[in-house]
Design a protein around this motif. Structure first.
Motif, PDB file in Angstrom:
ATOM      1  N   LEU A  89       0.821  -1.206   0.000  1.00 57.73           N
ATOM      2  CA  LEU A  89       0.000   0.000   0.000  1.00 57.73           C
ATOM      3  C   LEU A  89       0.860   1.263   0.000  1.00 57.73           C
ATOM      4  O   LEU A  89       0.507   2.260  -0.640  1.00 57.73           O
ATOM      5  N   MET A 112     -10.477   4.193  -1.561  1.00 58.61           N
ATOM      6  CA  MET A 112     -10.172   2.814  -1.170  1.00 58.61           C
ATOM      7  C   MET A 112     -11.402   2.229  -0.505  1.00 58.61           C
ATOM      8  O   MET A 112     -12.032   2.863   0.347  1.00 58.61           O
ATOM      9  N   ARG A 113     -11.756   1.017  -0.923  1.00 58.91           N
ATOM     10  CA  ARG A 113     -12.862   0.306  -0.302  1.00 58.91           C
ATOM     11  C   ARG A 113     -12.386  -1.048   0.187  1.00 58.91           C
ATOM     12  O   ARG A 113     -11.532  -1.670  -0.438  1.00 58.91           O
ATOM     13  N   PHE A 134      -5.380   7.510   0.031  1.00 61.33           N
ATOM     14  CA  PHE A 134      -5.787   7.264  -1.348  1.00 61.33           C
ATOM     15  C   PHE A 134      -7.051   8.046  -1.680  1.00 61.33           C
ATOM     16  O   PHE A 134      -7.867   8.339  -0.812  1.00 61.33           O
ATOM     17  N   SER A 152      -6.203   3.953   4.374  1.00 63.07           N
ATOM     18  CA  SER A 152      -7.257   4.412   3.480  1.00 63.07           C
ATOM     19  C   SER A 152      -7.234   5.909   3.196  1.00 63.07           C
ATOM     20  O   SER A 152      -7.424   6.329   2.039  1.00 63.07           O
ATOM     21  N   ALA A 194      -5.188  -1.857   6.650  1.00 60.56           N
ATOM     22  CA  ALA A 194      -5.756  -1.290   5.424  1.00 60.56           C
ATOM     23  C   ALA A 194      -6.572  -0.038   5.742  1.00 60.56           C
ATOM     24  O   ALA A 194      -6.473   0.978   5.044  1.00 60.56           O
ATOM     25  N   GLU A 245      -9.536   3.700  -8.166  1.00 56.81           N
ATOM     26  CA  GLU A 245      -9.909   3.170  -6.854  1.00 56.81           C
ATOM     27  C   GLU A 245      -9.046   1.964  -6.535  1.00 56.81           C
ATOM     28  O   GLU A 245      -8.476   1.326  -7.426  1.00 56.81           O
ATOM     29  N   ILE A 246      -8.940   1.677  -5.254  1.00 61.11           N
ATOM     30  CA  ILE A 246      -8.302   0.454  -4.767  1.00 61.11           C
ATOM     31  C   ILE A 246      -9.346  -0.304  -3.975  1.00 61.11           C
ATOM     32  O   ILE A 246      -9.976   0.249  -3.060  1.00 61.11           O
TER      33      ILE A 246
END
Length: 248
Positions: free
Chosen positions: A21, A59-60, A56, A53, A49, A33-34
């Motif tokens: 990441l 990010m989902r 970014f 977040s 994660a 998107e990630i």
């Protein structure tokens, strides 16, 4: 300009995911998107994660309803909104211009999918021989076992080579076969070949050598070779999976 969704399947990846990441923050251009699709981690994967977040644009974190990496990647693809899907393993590092390379590769309408050349590395070791064999296997495996498809553009790519394709074509072929516990990438690429050739682009990504480190050089490469040949001969992926235990 085509947008790219990066999909990362995870399962107990607290050791590998943070570095991956961090390196994704250097991508230029950025992904649309990630999407992290977790398969039921019991360690700190989700917490790490979530902590990253805010770094970014988007990010989902998705929790897969069905077990298995193929199901996870399908779940991520179902949530993705980008024109291009990029499937990234949690222990693989992309170069900072990876998305530009992906866009340029798929700008060729005769190309349906692609992947990178994977260099397998550990903290103090680079697995040059294993990496070179994996590079060659991309070509010789389909030539031996699917010669007709090879000359139509089939290539054998694995997840650590960071497979990418157009989202609409991925959906058209039904995505990954969810029931396959191993070799799901090869199966996907064979389904995509009628729409164009598969390319191994001349750029490097780095992936973890954790299996070679755990099993040793000879055992690991023997298993890689055996799985490739037996799959090519039609051996059941469910039986092959018994040899390919998860390593974290």
């Amino acid at each position: 300009m085509r947008t790219v969704s990066i999909i990362i399947p995870t399962l107990n990846e607290e050791n590998a995911l943070p570095r991956t990441l961090r390196l994704l923050q250097r991508l230029c251009p950025e992904p649309l998107e990630i999407i992290i699709v977790d398969g039921g981690s019991t360690d700190r994967t989700i917490q790490l994660a979530e902590a990253t977040s805010p770094c970014f644009r988007s990010m989902r974190i998705v929790h897969a309803k069905l077990p298995g990496r193929a199901s996870q990647m399908n779940a991520g693809a179902a949530k993705a909104t980008g024109d291009i899907l990029c499937f990234l393993h949690a222990d693989t590092a992309l170069p900072d211009d990876a998305l530009q390379v992906i866009r340029q590769t798929l700008a060729d309408t005769d190309t349906v999918a692609g992947g990178f050349i994977s260099i397998m590395r550990g903290a103090h070791t680079t697995r040059w021989l294993t990496s070179f064999h994996n590079y060659l296997k991309t070509y010789y495996a389909p030539l031996l076992f699917r010669p007709r498809l090879f000359f139509r553009g089939a290539r054998l790519l694995f997840g650590d080579q960071v497979i990418f394709c157009r989202r609409d074509q991925f959906m058209t072929v039904g995505g990954y076969t969810a029931s396959m516990p191993i070799m799901e990438e090869a199966d996907l690429l064979l389904k995509l070949v009628p729409y164009g050739r598969v390319r191994q682009v001349n750029r490097l990504v780095e992936s973890s050598d954790r299996r070679v480190a755990r099993w040793g050089f000879w055992k690991a490469n023997g298993i890689y070779l055996a799985i490739g040949f037996l799959w090519g001969l039609g051996y059941s992926p469910n039986k092959l999976k018994r040899w390919f235990a998860d390593i974290r």
